[in-house]
Design a protein around this motif. Structure first.
Motif, PDB file in Angstrom:
ATOM      1  N   ASP A 108       0.549  -1.870  -0.058  1.00 40.52           N
ATOM      2  CA  ASP A 108      -0.384  -0.256   0.106  1.00 40.52           C
ATOM      3  C   ASP A 108       0.946   1.294   0.275  1.00 40.52           C
ATOM      4  O   ASP A 108       0.943   2.269  -1.022  1.00 40.52           O
ATOM      5  CB  ASP A 108      -0.957  -0.082   0.893  1.00 40.52           C
ATOM      6  N   ILE A 109       2.157   1.260   0.869  1.00 48.79           N
ATOM      7  CA  ILE A 109       2.800   2.231   0.781  1.00 48.79           C
ATOM      8  C   ILE A 109       3.327   2.765  -0.912  1.00 48.79           C
ATOM      9  O   ILE A 109       3.938   3.283  -0.716  1.00 48.79           O
ATOM     10  CB  ILE A 109       3.693   2.470   1.597  1.00 48.79           C
ATOM     11  N   HIS A 110       4.018   1.459  -1.309  1.00 47.55           N
ATOM     12  CA  HIS A 110       4.672   1.776  -2.624  1.00 47.55           C
ATOM     13  C   HIS A 110       3.729   2.008  -3.524  1.00 47.55           C
ATOM     14  O   HIS A 110       4.078   3.077  -4.863  1.00 47.55           O
ATOM     15  CB  HIS A 110       4.819   0.237  -3.293  1.00 47.55           C
ATOM     16  N   GLY A 114       3.363   5.669  -5.762  1.00 47.67           N
ATOM     17  CA  GLY A 114       3.684   6.288  -7.205  1.00 47.67           C
ATOM     18  C   GLY A 114       3.855   4.319  -7.901  1.00 47.67           C
ATOM     19  O   GLY A 114       3.148   4.551  -8.789  1.00 47.67           O
ATOM     20  N   GLY A 115       4.236   3.978  -7.103  1.00 47.48           N
ATOM     21  CA  GLY A 115       4.138   1.980  -7.441  1.00 47.48           C
ATOM     22  C   GLY A 115       4.799   2.457  -8.316  1.00 47.48           C
ATOM     23  O   GLY A 115       5.162   1.187  -9.247  1.00 47.48           O
ATOM     24  N   ARG A 116       6.103   2.824  -8.406  1.00 45.27           N
ATOM     25  CA  ARG A 116       7.897   3.014  -9.819  1.00 45.27           C
ATOM     26  C   ARG A 116       8.362   2.048  -9.184  1.00 45.27           C
ATOM     27  O   ARG A 116       8.621   1.901  -7.642  1.00 45.27           O
ATOM     28  CB  ARG A 116       7.676   4.253 -10.119  1.00 45.27           C
ATOM     29  N   SER A 121      12.289   2.216  -3.271  1.00 42.14           N
ATOM     30  CA  SER A 121      13.105   2.630  -1.832  1.00 42.14           C
ATOM     31  C   SER A 121      12.827   3.161  -1.034  1.00 42.14           C
ATOM     32  O   SER A 121      13.940   3.800  -0.212  1.00 42.14           O
ATOM     33  CB  SER A 121      14.701   3.865  -2.892  1.00 42.14           C
ATOM     34  N   LYS A 122      11.886   3.911  -1.051  1.00 39.13           N
ATOM     35  CA  LYS A 122      10.864   4.794   0.495  1.00 39.13           C
ATOM     36  C   LYS A 122      10.201   3.856   1.254  1.00 39.13           C
ATOM     37  O   LYS A 122      10.089   3.523   2.034  1.00 39.13           O
ATOM     38  CB  LYS A 122       9.612   5.245  -0.315  1.00 39.13           C
TER      39      LYS A 122
END
Length: 146
Positions: A108-110, A114-116, A121-122
């Protein structure tokens, strides 16, 4: 480097139980936890499944921390810290699956980032913090995963 004799000092167990729904992961985790500590009051369940661990209240007076709604890595870390601060000896995390794919979890965070590919890395450092919280806990930890 030096070869030395093995010693059993302050070792905390990290156990993972995997299986489909209804296979007895929670029940098994509770019995294992009691085998480790012999004191139901020193066992805490971080319950992500609508307090379903209460089904086994007849086994003993263990503690339940209900994790609802958001299942982000930090939510799990906070729950672990609450259990540690309450002097629990064994923490059962039932289940760790939402930390990865639940609301507020890593996927969900990904997606919200932005889903890229580069957005991992976040997510990775946050997930690594959860893994470190499990590894570094002062308690024995048993996790379940579906």
């Amino acid at each position: 480097m030096k070869l030395k004799k093995a010693t059993k000092n302050g070792i905390k167990l990290r156990i993972g139980l995997s299986g489909a729904s209804g296979f007895g992961k929670t029940y098994s985790a509770l019995l294992m936890a009691f085998g480790i500590t012999s004191d139901w009051s020193k066992i805490a369940v971080i319950d992500t499944e609508n307090e379903s661990s209460n089904i086994y209240a007849h086994l003993g007076r263990f503690n339940v921390f209900s994790l609802k709604g958001q299942y982000g890595p930090q939510d799990y870390i906070n729950a672990i810290k609450i259990c540690e601060n309450a002097s629990m000896e064994v923490i059962i995390i039932d289940t760790i699956t939402p930390e990865w794919k639940g609301a507020g979890g890593c996927l969900d965070i990904h997606r919200k980032s932005g889903g890229r590919f580069q957005d991992w890395s976040k997510v990775t450092p946050i997930h690594d913090s959860f893994i470190r919280a499990v590894q570094d806990s002062s308690c024995h930890i048993i996790t379940t995963v579906m």
